[in-house]
Scaffold this motif. Structure first.
Motif, mmCIF file in Angstrom:
data_model
loop_
_atom_site.group_PDB
_atom_site.id
_atom_site.type_symbol
_atom_site.label_atom_id
_atom_site.label_comp_id
_atom_site.label_asym_id
_atom_site.label_seq_id
_atom_site.Cartn_x
_atom_site.Cartn_y
_atom_site.Cartn_z
ATOM 1 N N SER B 362 36.285 44.767 31.670
ATOM 2 C CA SER B 362 37.536 44.014 31.824
ATOM 3 C C SER B 362 38.645 44.921 32.341
ATOM 4 O O SER B 362 38.747 46.068 31.926
ATOM 5 C CB SER B 362 37.949 43.425 30.468
ATOM 6 N N HIS B 363 39.480 44.364 33.252
ATOM 7 C CA HIS B 363 40.670 45.118 33.639
ATOM 8 C C HIS B 363 41.526 45.418 32.411
ATOM 9 O O HIS B 363 42.116 46.472 32.317
ATOM 10 C CB HIS B 363 41.521 44.338 34.643
ATOM 11 N N ALA B 364 41.559 44.450 31.491
ATOM 12 C CA ALA B 364 42.253 44.640 30.216
ATOM 13 C C ALA B 364 43.554 45.414 30.421
ATOM 14 O O ALA B 364 43.717 46.522 29.917
ATOM 15 C CB ALA B 364 41.348 45.351 29.212
ATOM 16 N N ARG B 365 44.458 44.811 31.165
ATOM 17 C CA ARG B 365 45.706 45.531 31.432
ATOM 18 C C ARG B 365 46.513 45.716 30.144
ATOM 19 O O ARG B 365 46.335 45.007 29.176
ATOM 20 C CB ARG B 365 46.531 44.772 32.478
ATOM 21 N N MET B 366 47.413 46.671 30.213
ATOM 22 C CA MET B 366 48.209 47.018 29.028
ATOM 23 C C MET B 366 48.961 45.793 28.517
ATOM 24 O O MET B 366 49.169 45.639 27.316
ATOM 25 C CB MET B 366 49.172 48.141 29.404
ATOM 26 N N ALA B 367 49.395 44.934 29.421
ATOM 27 C CA ALA B 367 49.918 43.628 29.018
ATOM 28 C C ALA B 367 49.227 42.586 29.877
ATOM 29 O O ALA B 367 48.943 42.833 31.052
ATOM 30 C CB ALA B 367 51.430 43.546 29.216
ATOM 31 N N PRO B 368 48.947 41.427 29.318
ATOM 32 C CA PRO B 368 48.301 40.390 30.120
ATOM 33 C C PRO B 368 49.257 39.798 31.145
ATOM 34 O O PRO B 368 50.456 40.082 31.149
ATOM 35 C CB PRO B 368 47.883 39.367 29.067
ATOM 36 N N SER B 421 43.081 42.269 39.226
ATOM 37 C CA SER B 421 43.164 41.975 37.797
ATOM 38 C C SER B 421 43.697 40.565 37.619
ATOM 39 O O SER B 421 43.702 39.760 38.552
ATOM 40 C CB SER B 421 44.089 42.997 37.142
ATOM 41 N N ASP B 422 44.220 40.289 36.427
ATOM 42 C CA ASP B 422 44.837 38.984 36.179
ATOM 43 C C ASP B 422 46.267 38.909 36.695
ATOM 44 O O ASP B 422 46.947 37.908 36.492
ATOM 45 C CB ASP B 422 44.807 38.674 34.674
ATOM 46 N N ALA B 423 46.733 39.965 37.389
ATOM 47 C CA ALA B 423 48.169 40.082 37.689
ATOM 48 C C ALA B 423 48.736 38.851 38.390
ATOM 49 O O ALA B 423 49.855 38.437 38.099
ATOM 50 C CB ALA B 423 48.424 41.332 38.527
ATOM 51 N N GLN B 448 44.654 37.406 24.185
ATOM 52 C CA GLN B 448 43.311 36.825 24.273
ATOM 53 C C GLN B 448 42.999 36.410 25.708
ATOM 54 O O GLN B 448 41.875 36.576 26.185
ATOM 55 C CB GLN B 448 43.221 35.624 23.315
ATOM 56 N N GLU B 449 44.010 35.872 26.411
ATOM 57 C CA GLU B 449 43.775 35.477 27.802
ATOM 58 C C GLU B 449 43.528 36.695 28.685
ATOM 59 O O GLU B 449 42.675 36.689 29.565
ATOM 60 C CB GLU B 449 44.985 34.696 28.330
ATOM 61 N N GLY B 450 44.306 37.754 28.429
ATOM 62 C CA GLY B 450 44.188 38.939 29.269
ATOM 63 C C GLY B 450 42.811 39.569 29.198
ATOM 64 O O GLY B 450 42.294 40.073 30.194
ATOM 65 N N HIS B 451 42.211 39.549 28.026
ATOM 66 C CA HIS B 451 40.876 40.119 27.906
ATOM 67 C C HIS B 451 39.791 39.117 28.303
ATOM 68 O O HIS B 451 38.879 39.441 29.057
ATOM 69 C CB HIS B 451 40.629 40.566 26.457
ATOM 70 N N ALA B 452 39.901 37.901 27.760
ATOM 71 C CA ALA B 452 38.795 36.960 27.946
ATOM 72 C C ALA B 452 38.811 36.314 29.322
ATOM 73 O O ALA B 452 37.756 35.993 29.869
ATOM 74 C CB ALA B 452 38.834 35.893 26.853
ATOM 75 N N TRP B 453 39.986 36.105 29.908
ATOM 76 C CA TRP B 453 40.075 35.304 31.129
ATOM 77 C C TRP B 453 40.436 36.103 32.373
ATOM 78 O O TRP B 453 40.597 35.525 33.444
ATOM 79 C CB TRP B 453 41.074 34.157 30.920
ATOM 80 N N ASP B 454 40.586 37.403 32.261
ATOM 81 C CA ASP B 454 40.866 38.149 33.500
ATOM 82 C C ASP B 454 39.558 38.297 34.287
ATOM 83 O O ASP B 454 38.464 38.155 33.742
ATOM 84 C CB ASP B 454 41.514 39.515 33.200
ATOM 85 N N PRO B 455 39.637 38.535 35.606
ATOM 86 C CA PRO B 455 38.409 38.786 36.370
ATOM 87 C C PRO B 455 37.771 40.085 35.885
ATOM 88 O O PRO B 455 38.460 41.018 35.472
ATOM 89 C CB PRO B 455 38.918 38.922 37.810
ATOM 90 N N LYS B 456 36.454 40.148 35.950
ATOM 91 C CA LYS B 456 35.721 41.287 35.404
ATOM 92 C C LYS B 456 35.106 42.138 36.511
ATOM 93 O O LYS B 456 34.730 41.623 37.573
ATOM 94 C CB LYS B 456 34.585 40.783 34.494
ATOM 95 N N ARG B 545 34.161 35.502 35.841
ATOM 96 C CA ARG B 545 34.235 35.688 37.293
ATOM 97 C C ARG B 545 34.469 37.165 37.567
ATOM 98 O O ARG B 545 35.037 37.875 36.733
ATOM 99 C CB ARG B 545 35.315 34.811 37.909
ATOM 100 N N THR B 546 34.047 37.629 38.730
ATOM 101 C CA THR B 546 34.045 39.077 38.968
ATOM 102 C C THR B 546 34.889 39.445 40.179
ATOM 103 O O THR B 546 35.074 38.637 41.095
ATOM 104 C CB THR B 546 32.604 39.589 39.149
ATOM 105 N N SER B 547 35.376 40.677 40.171
ATOM 106 C CA SER B 547 36.331 41.097 41.195
ATOM 107 C C SER B 547 36.331 42.615 41.330
ATOM 108 O O SER B 547 35.636 43.313 40.612
ATOM 109 C CB SER B 547 37.742 40.637 40.806
ATOM 110 N N HIS B 548 37.156 43.075 42.243
ATOM 111 C CA HIS B 548 37.385 44.505 42.392
ATOM 112 C C HIS B 548 38.064 45.071 41.148
ATOM 113 O O HIS B 548 39.050 44.526 40.674
ATOM 114 C CB HIS B 548 38.304 44.777 43.587
ATOM 115 N N MET B 549 37.537 46.163 40.644
ATOM 116 C CA MET B 549 38.225 46.919 39.586
ATOM 117 C C MET B 549 38.132 48.386 39.969
ATOM 118 O O MET B 549 37.093 48.851 40.388
ATOM 119 C CB MET B 549 37.556 46.650 38.237
ATOM 120 N N ARG B 550 39.184 49.074 39.799
ATOM 121 C CA ARG B 550 39.426 50.440 40.293
ATOM 122 C C ARG B 550 38.170 51.127 40.854
ATOM 123 O O ARG B 550 37.213 51.347 40.122
ATOM 124 C CB ARG B 550 40.017 51.313 39.206
#
Lengths: 185, 772
Positions: B362-368, B421-423, B448-456, B545-550
């Protein structure tokens, strides 16, 4: 709605809010502070940290009703006329932030801990900071800044020479000053 | 941004600059008596300033105090690229860098340079700004020569003041020469995005002339972040603003059947908004939006669980039909042939095979995600911390039924974003809610949204085979990846189809495929490397759903490739660095590998060392491992020294040694912290990060169920050899060093324990199980 009175960064403050509203929403909302931030709302990351009666706490889960009559300090209120707090000066000197969103939690935790006792080992610094989250991975610079702050506070050194010139309107910084300080460091 | 004072300042700048936006500034007349409402309207209407790339005024403006503003169509995610841009502009202009400020990612003020993308800020994005600044200096000095009555050759510039050589009192400042703007055309290559470039008649400085570029100028953004004066996107508020919270289904793919609006009656300022299958609650106060959204009763449809169990994930990846492959997908298909490699391997004296597995991360950003929108009749103003504001502008315009020019996206700093990310998500949701409510709306996702629903980051299985001949030379090399697509969510928000709210309101998800292969210059005889992607698990609003992560897909690929190279080295009885050196072709890769061997005092011998050599005591075993990474114009070799506690399974990557070549170094100070951040984030992805899910839903939904690296596990030291290459253009530094981490740690764990672990993350439980 009930009104809650407390001391915020040395000034009396009153907030009208639902009793169960976490303190963070008052700080971020009506009081428009920029230090404490919303990161999780679960007390798991520390981005919302403030100091309550001398102890670093997570403001995202603490009901506003529980802070009535207390003394609160925030990142926004740390700088004095003499300049930034030694912890802030150290974080600036070490550039101990990437995005800077979590940084409030690391600094406020250190402020509370090092003001209590700045004579800490590197391991004690890690123990103090465990649990805080930084997604950008700034940990190494944060640990350097913590060491620098602890040493400065332990020596009771003044930080007059580390005053950073900044324009709060624009965040514009006199970069020469910083560069010079880096050269001296 | 919302105070009238700031609006006045911004308009003054336009007034003084005398550019195309002058009309708007004059039109607003008595600026000091603007109401807040008027000032917002002006922000909406302000500009578009002339932002054609071919216009020099697009890139630079001056104010009466002699400060320069430069306009950058990318943005900083926390590595300090804006400071580097300021250095480059200051260098070419011969002006003190403290005078230069950088505006980033505002669609009405900056050209479309593609946003934060592929570590491109310095290697690509800085070039048009450098060329524009050089041309600006040429124009200004030409004008100065005219005024001073001397040839250009007799002019010198010091901190923005042009004077006559040998007669410093005969001088004029840039400010006095710029009243009517530059009015100068540049040659533009016609591109937008990362490859946008412009040039003028001036020749930019050569590296040997640099005085500011290459020095450790302090990051401009740091003091504001430390002193709590920086306005993050999250701080922006608009008068009359509503707070929105979105309602997510408890089971992926469930849709709302009915909504009990009475369930939020205790909060009279809250109300439910529903559009298609998208539901949100808006309220006057943030707390009431949260409370009401948590209390809202929704009947969701019964759905068949869309996901395999987590235990079945890698078998699913092995067995699912291919949706695309490297011959047909990606930016351009690359044909490949497996037969020669497979034939060579089976004909060899010895065969080596291994499979590596990497889960969703997960991108799991510092804030969703967070976004703020003010949608009016014919125009919209959006605040977002998106990485690509121009693309988001296009997608938002489509969602709102407007022309792109009617939508202004203003980027403001947010919690670091490292890929798709979910940005963008909350900005799209806020825009829809603002359009419906006719009020400004701020949407803030919950944790919960930031972790569970962000692109992976896409999960994958990587199959590696090699043959060794009787002399232990490599004869045949096979590298096959099967994974979810890195473009399942496309890498920008140009279209609502790549957002949750878009898919919930009628936009069919796209079907684009990419993964990748390792990019190093290893040459193996009869070698093939290719990828296949499998269909997405759920083709609408999926939490998986999947996406670019660093460093898109590269940590996964390099965990496998660099681990397997070590496995081959062990099988051939060779030192892992020697084996690599004997197959690498690129001089820069060879150079960083040799440099990291020196830096880490690498003693050449086969791996693992024998137990009798004393590689630890008690429960603690020690080992070293190496890995390469080449990507985005950066060349990295990393050595990690780990300690493995056999009683707990805990891995501590105690020391890292990194040799890093990203061409010409622009700012060694911020480069160092950027590399450190990469190493620590890469360590987190190697040791900690795995998205948990069951057949109904992602179950990693906070920092307890999705742990990242804690400071207790942070390395003791990261030593970096930053190899400066003044002879070469700047490359990327935002990603390559992260890519080197998983392989270096995994190889070190093997060296320490003699056990090869082929699945990430290397959690204590997994290590203990592997050690038996």
């Amino acid at each position: 709605m009930p009104s809650y009175q407390f001391t915020l960064d040395g000034q009396p403050q009153a907030v009208e809010a639902d009793a169960d509203m976490p303190l963070l929403y008052a700080l971020r909302g009506e009081l428009a502070l920029k230090g404490p931030k919303f990161g999780c709302g679960l007390a798991q990351c520390g981005a919302c940290t403030v100091i309550l009666n001398g102890t670093a706490i997570r403001s995202c889960i603490l009901p506003i009703s529980a802070v009535a009559g207390t003394n609160l300090r925030t990142l926004d209120g740390l700088p004095t006329e003499a300049g930034p707090h030694p912890v802030q000066a150290a974080f600036i000197a070490e550039e101990a932030a990437q995005c800077g969103y979590c940084t409030n939690g690391w600094m406020m935790t250190l402020v509370a801990g090092l003001e209590r006792d700045p004579n800490v080992s590197d391991q004690e610094i890690r123990n103090m900071l465990t649990g805080l989250k930084c997604r950008c991975g700034s940990h190494m610079a944060i640990l350097r800044a913590a060491r620098r702050a602890a040493d400065a506070m332990a020596q009771d050194a003044t930080v007059q020479d580390q005053v950073v010139q900044f324009d709060p309107q624009t965040d514009a910084v006199d970069l020469d000053v910083d560069t010079d300080r880096e050269a001296q460091a | 941004m919302n105070s009238p004072f700031n609006k006045i300042k911004s308009s003054r700048r336009n007034l003084l600059k005398g550019s195309a936006s002058l009309v708007f500034a004059l039109g607003s007349g008595g600026l000091s008596i603007l109401t807040i409402e008027q000032s917002i309207a002006q922000t909406l209407a302000e500009a578009p300033r002339a932002i054609g790339p071919e216009n020099l005024d697009t890139w630079l403006s001056f104010d009466s105090a002699g400060r320069v503003t430069t306009y950058f169509g990318k943005m900083d995610m926390g590595q300090g690229v804006d400071t580097v841009i300021a250095q480059i502009v200051a260098e070419e202009l011969d002006i003190n860098v403290s005078r230069v400020s950088v505006v980033m990612g505002d669609t009405h003020r900056t050209p479309d340079q593609g946003g934060a993308s592929g570590s491109s800020a310095c290697r690509q994005g800085a070039i048009p700004l450098r060329n524009a600044a050089a041309e600006a200096r040429r124009v200004l000095v030409t004008r100065a020569a005219d005024v001073l009555g001397v040839p250009v050759e007799q002019c010198q510039v010091e901190d923005g003041t042009v004077s006559v050589s040998g007669a410093k009192d005969r001088s004029i400042t840039y400010m006095d020469l710029i009243a009517d703007g530059f009015d100068t055309d540049l040659d533009w290559n016609g591109n937008y995005g990362n490859s946008l470039n412009v040039s003028g008649q001036a020749t930019p400085k050569t590296v040997d002339q640099y005085q500011v570029v290459g020095t450790g100028v302090a990051r401009k953004d740091i003091p504001g972040k430390i002193l709590a004066t920086t306005e993050f996107c999250h701080h922006v508020s608009l008068p009359g603003m509503l707070h929105g919270r979105c309602i997510r289904p408890p089971v992926a793919n469930a849709v709302p059947v009915s909504v009990d609006e009475n369930s939020i009656n205790p909060w009279p300022d809250a109300r439910v908004i529903r559009e298609g299958d998208f539901i949100a609650v808006v309220a006057d106060t943030e707390w009431h939006a949260i409370k009401a959204s948590q209390a809202l009763k929704v009947n969701w449809s019964d759905t068949t669980p869309p996901f395999p169990t987590q235990e079945e994930l890698f078998d699913y990846l092995r067995n699912a039909p291919a949706a695309s492959d490297s011959a047909t997908g990606g930016f351009r298909g690359t044909p490949y042939e497996t037969a020669p490699a497979l034939a060579a391997i089976s004909a060899a004296a010895q065969q080596i095979e291994a499979e590596y597995e990497v889960p969703f991360q997960s991108h799991a950003r510092m804030a969703p995600s967070m976004g703020l929108a003010d949608v009016r009749e014919n125009q919209a103003l959006i605040y977002s911390d998106t990485q690509k504001s121009h693309n988001s502008r296009n997608g938002l315009a489509k969602l709102l039924g407007m022309a792109p020019e009617q939508v202004r996206v203003i980027w403001k700093p947010g919690p670091g974003s490292y890929g798709r990310s979910d940005a963008d998500e909350a900005a799209f949701e806020a825009a829809l809610l603002s359009k419906i409510t006719k009020r400004p709306v701020r949407v803030q996702w919950m944790r919960q949204e930031g972790h569970a629903w962000d692109p992976k980051a896409p999960a994958c299985v990587i199959q590696c085979k090699a043959g060794l001949d009787s002399a232990n030379n490599i004869a045949g090399w096979y590298f096959k990846t099967r994974g979810f697509s890195g473009w399942d969510v496309y890498f920008n928000a140009n279209d609502p189809q790549d957002t949750l709210v878009g898919q919930l309101t009628g936009y069919a998800k796209g079907d684009r495929h990419n993964f990748g292969v390792p990019g190093e210059s290893y040459r193996f005889t009869d070698s093939v490397a290719f990828w296949e992607t499998v269909p997405t698990l759920l083709d609408r609003a999926s939490p998986l759903r999947t996406s670019h992560m660093r460093a898109p897909q590269e940590p996964q690929l390099h965990f496998a490739h660099e681990s397997f190279i070590d496995e081959v080295a062990t099988a051939s009885g060779l030192d892992p660095i020697e084996l690599r050196l004997s197959h690498l072709q690129d001089e820069r890769e060879i150079a960083v590998l040799e440099a990291v061997a020196r830096l880490s005092n690498w003693d050449s011998r086969p791996s693992p060392a024998s137990r009798s050599e004393g590689r630890g005591e008690g429960n603690i075993l020690r080992g070293r491992g190496v890995s390469m990474a080449t990507s985005f114009g950066g060349f990295v070799a990393t050595v990690c020294e780990v300690e493995v506690d056999t009683s707990t399974g805990r891995i501590w990557p105690r020391r890292f040694y990194v040799a890093h070549d990203c061409g010409l170094i622009l700012n060694p100070r911020s480069l160092r912290t950027t590399i450190e951040g990469n190493i620590v984030q890469g360590t987190s992805r190697t040791l900690c990060e795995e998205v948990n899910f069951d057949e109904s839903m992602v179950t990693s939904e906070d920092w307890l169920s999705y742990p990242i690296l804690d400071v207790m596990e942070a390395p003791e030291s990261i030593e970096i050899d930053m190899i400066n290459r003044p002879d070469l253009p700047p490359g990327g530094a935002g990603e390559p060093s992260l890519v080197s981490v998983p392989g270096a740690i995994a190889n070190a764990v093997f060296e320490a324990t003699g056990v090869r672990i082929r699945r990430l993350p290397l959690t204590p439980e997994r290590v203990k199980a592997a050690l038996g």
